[in-house]
Write a protein that holds these residues in place. Structure first.
Motif, PDB file in Angstrom:
ATOM      1  N   HIS A 226      -7.840 -13.269  16.760  1.00 12.87           N
ATOM      2  CA  HIS A 226      -6.576 -12.889  18.141  1.00 12.87           C
ATOM      3  C   HIS A 226      -6.555 -13.842  18.952  1.00 12.87           C
TER       4      HIS A 226
ATOM      5  N   GLN B 263     -15.187  -8.644   9.273  1.00 14.82           N
ATOM      6  CA  GLN B 263     -14.446  -7.914  10.268  1.00 14.82           C
ATOM      7  C   GLN B 263     -15.209  -6.702  10.962  1.00 14.82           C
TER       8      GLN B 263
ATOM      9  N   TYR C  61       0.902  -1.130   0.072  1.00 14.30           N
ATOM     10  CA  TYR C  61       0.187   0.196  -0.110  1.00 14.30           C
ATOM     11  C   TYR C  61       0.782   1.718  -0.008  1.00 14.30           C
TER      12      TYR C  61
ATOM     13  N   SER D 147      -2.058  -6.725  15.157  1.00 13.52           N
ATOM     14  CA  SER D 147      -2.721  -6.211  14.558  1.00 13.52           C
ATOM     15  C   SER D 147      -1.082  -5.195  13.189  1.00 13.52           C
ATOM     16  N   GLY D 148      -2.410  -4.711  12.091  1.00 13.99           N
ATOM     17  CA  GLY D 148      -1.798  -4.697  11.162  1.00 13.99           C
ATOM     18  C   GLY D 148      -0.718  -4.842   9.997  1.00 13.99           C
ATOM     19  N   THR D 149      -0.466  -6.861  10.375  1.00 19.89           N
ATOM     20  CA  THR D 149       0.449  -7.973   9.540  1.00 19.89           C
ATOM     21  C   THR D 149      -0.313  -7.827   8.752  1.00 19.89           C
ATOM     22  N   GLY D 150      -1.642  -7.498   7.773  1.00 20.35           N
ATOM     23  CA  GLY D 150      -1.970  -8.127   6.958  1.00 20.35           C
ATOM     24  C   GLY D 150      -2.859  -9.345   6.497  1.00 20.35           C
ATOM     25  N   LYS D 151      -3.768  -9.546   7.786  1.00 21.30           N
ATOM     26  CA  LYS D 151      -5.073 -10.782   7.569  1.00 21.30           C
ATOM     27  C   LYS D 151      -5.884 -10.684   7.347  1.00 21.30           C
ATOM     28  N   SER D 152      -6.841  -9.149   7.361  1.00 23.80           N
ATOM     29  CA  SER D 152      -7.395  -9.159   7.145  1.00 23.80           C
ATOM     30  C   SER D 152      -7.749  -8.258   5.381  1.00 23.80           C
ATOM     31  N   THR D 153      -6.047  -8.103   4.943  1.00 25.22           N
ATOM     32  CA  THR D 153      -5.632  -8.039   3.507  1.00 25.22           C
ATOM     33  C   THR D 153      -5.169  -9.789   2.135  1.00 25.22           C
TER      34      THR D 153
HETATM   35  N1  LIG Z   1      -6.796   0.630   1.684  1.00 27.74           N
HETATM   36  C1  LIG Z   1      -5.384   1.070   2.293  1.00 27.74           C
HETATM   37  N2  LIG Z   1      -4.718   2.177   2.158  1.00 27.74           N
HETATM   38  C2  LIG Z   1      -3.534   2.065   2.471  1.00 27.74           C
HETATM   39  N3  LIG Z   1      -2.806   1.100   3.714  1.00 27.74           N
HETATM   40  C3  LIG Z   1      -3.955  -0.448   3.664  1.00 27.74           C
HETATM   41  C4  LIG Z   1      -5.131  -0.504   3.709  1.00 27.74           C
HETATM   42  N4  LIG Z   1      -5.732  -1.620   3.839  1.00 27.74           N
HETATM   43  C5  LIG Z   1      -5.094  -1.628   4.814  1.00 27.74           C
HETATM   44  N5  LIG Z   1      -3.561  -0.506   4.537  1.00 27.74           N
HETATM   45  C6  LIG Z   1      -2.415  -1.481   5.173  1.00 27.74           C
HETATM   46  O1  LIG Z   1      -1.979  -2.573   5.548  1.00 27.74           O
HETATM   47  C7  LIG Z   1      -1.285  -3.253   6.793  1.00 27.74           C
HETATM   48  C8  LIG Z   1      -2.404  -4.431   6.957  1.00 27.74           C
HETATM   49  O2  LIG Z   1      -3.984  -4.301   7.431  1.00 27.74           O
HETATM   50  P1  LIG Z   1      -4.835  -4.986   7.476  1.00 27.74           P
HETATM   51  O3  LIG Z   1      -6.051  -4.310   8.000  1.00 27.74           O
HETATM   52  O4  LIG Z   1      -4.872  -6.058   6.462  1.00 27.74           O
HETATM   53  O5  LIG Z   1      -4.069  -5.290   8.740  1.00 27.74           O
HETATM   54  P2  LIG Z   1      -4.810  -6.410  10.002  1.00 27.74           P
HETATM   55  O6  LIG Z   1      -3.567  -7.435  10.165  1.00 27.74           O
HETATM   56  O7  LIG Z   1      -5.813  -7.720   9.826  1.00 27.74           O
HETATM   57  O8  LIG Z   1      -4.911  -6.097  11.403  1.00 27.74           O
HETATM   58  P3  LIG Z   1      -5.438  -6.065  12.686  1.00 27.74           P
HETATM   59  O9  LIG Z   1      -5.548  -6.817  12.817  1.00 27.74           O
HETATM   60  O10 LIG Z   1      -5.451  -4.987  13.083  1.00 27.74           O
HETATM   61  O11 LIG Z   1      -7.009  -6.656  11.515  1.00 27.74           O
HETATM   62  C9  LIG Z   1      -2.058  -2.144   7.745  1.00 27.74           C
HETATM   63  O12 LIG Z   1      -0.562  -0.977   7.991  1.00 27.74           O
HETATM   64  C10 LIG Z   1      -2.654  -1.031   7.216  1.00 27.74           C
HETATM   65  O13 LIG Z   1      -2.761   0.231   7.739  1.00 27.74           O
END
Ligand SMILES: Nc1ncnc2c1ncn2[C@@H]1O[C@H](COP(=O)(O)OP(=O)(O)OP(=O)(O)O)[C@@H](O)[C@H]1O
Ligand SMILES: [Mg+2]
Length: 223
Positions: A199, A90, A11, A40-46
Motif C-alpha cells: 500500500h 501478510q 469466492y 483493500s479487498g481487490t484481490g492482491k493476496s489472492t
Molecule cells: N477464502 C476466502 N473466502 C471467501 N472470500 C475470500 C477469501 N479470501 C479472500 N476473500 C475475499 O476476496 C476479496 C479479495 O481478498 P484479498 O485478500 O485478495 O484482498 P487484498 O487485495 O489482499 O486486500 P488487503 O489489501 O486488505 O490485504 C475480498 O473481498 C475478500 O473478502
C-alpha cells in the motif's frame, strides 16, 4: 518467466458470489522487481497465493517457465512451491514456540540435508540479512522489523528464484523499511525476481514496474 492468461477467481459467501479476479493477463520477466498496489479487498493476496501455488484459479492458465502450474494437482504444486518460491506472507507468521534458528530452518525439515548442512545454510542467510545475533532468540521477543527480517530469511532459505512478498513493510518505521527494501534490491541484483504487494508508494517506487489492481483487473501504471 511467468505468464498468466485469463485468470479468473470467485469466492462465494452465502448467497453472494464475489468475482475477485476477472480474466487477468500478466507477464512477469525473470529478474524483474514489481509492485502490486490497490485498495483493500481487490484481490492482491489472492493473486499472490495463486502465484505461490497455494491457491488455484477457477479458470485460466498459469505458466511458470516451461511448466503449466494450472494443470498441477495439490502435491505437485506443493513441490513446485518448495523448489521455486520464497513467500513472505501478510502479517508474517512466525511460530512463537520456536526460536529464530528453528523458524528459518523450518522449510528444510523434510529435506535430505544433514544437521550440519542445515546449520550452515541458516548461518549464511542470517549473515546475509545481518541478524546473526538473533539466532537463538525466541521470536516473541523480537521487534517488528526483526520479525520481518526473520520472515525474509525463512523465505530465502531454499534459494528460490521467485520471491513473493505481501505487505512486507507494513507497520515498520521508515528506516527499517529502507533496510528491508535494500535487502530486496540486493536480492534482485543477485538475479531473483520479486513481486511485492504494497500500500506504500515509497515501496512501489523502489520497483521497476508498478501495477494497480481494481475491479478484478491488473493494470501497469508505471514503469
Ligand atoms: N477464502 C476466502 N473466502 C471467501 N472470500 C475470500 C477469501 N479470501 C479472500 N476473500 C475475499 O476476496 C476479496 C479479495 O481478498 P484479498 O485478500 O485478495 O484482498 P487484498 O487485495 O489482499 O486486500 P488487503 O489489501 O486488505 O490485504 C475480498 O473481498 C475478500 O473478502
Ligand atoms: Mg492482502
Amino acid at each position: 518467466m511467468i505468464t498468466l492468461k485469463g485468470l479468473t477467481k470467485s469466492y462465494r459467501s452465502g448467497e453472494r458470489k464475489i468475482d475477485v479476479l476477472k480474466r487477468i493477463n500478466l507477464e512477469i520477466e525473470q529478474g524483474d522487481m514489481l509492485a502490486i498496489m490497490g485498495r483493500s479487498g481487490t484481490g492482491k493476496s489472492t493473486l499472490l497465493n495463486i502465484l505461490a501455488g497455494l491457491d488455484t484459479a477457477d479458470q485460466g492458465t498459469y505458466q511458470y517457465k516451461q511448466v503449466k502450474i494450472s494443470d498441477m494437482n495439490g502435491n505437485e504444486r506443493a513441490r513446485f512451491r518448495k523448489q521455486n518460491i520464497g513467500f513472505i506472507i501478510q502479517n508474517y507468521t512466525l511460530i512463537d514456540s520456536k526460536n529464530v534458528f528453528e523458524n528459518i530452518a523450518l522449510p528444510l525439515r523434510y529435506s535430505k540435508l544433514s544437521k550440519g548442512e542445515i546449520i550452515d545454510k541458516v548461518d549464511r542467510v542470517l549473515a546475509d540479512l545481518k541478524i546473526t545475533e538473533l539466532k537463538e532468540k525466541d521470536v516473541d521477543m523480537l521487534s517488528g522489523g526483526e520479525m520481518q527480517r526473520v520472515a525474509i530469511a525463512r523465505a530465502l532459505i531454499q534459494d528460490p528464484d521467485l520471491i513473493l512478498a505481501d505487505e512486507p513493510t507494513g507497520s515498520l518505521d521508515e528506516q527499517t523499511e529502507e533496510e528491508i527494501l535494500n535487502i530486496f534490491k540486493k536480492l534482485n541484483q543477485e538475479g531473483k525476481t520479486l513481486v511485492i504487494v504494497t500500500h506504500d508508494q515509497v515501496v512501489a517506487d523502489w520497483c521497476y514496474k508498478i501495477y494497480y489492481m481494481q475491479d478484478g483487473k491488473v493494470d501497469l501504471i508505471a514503469s
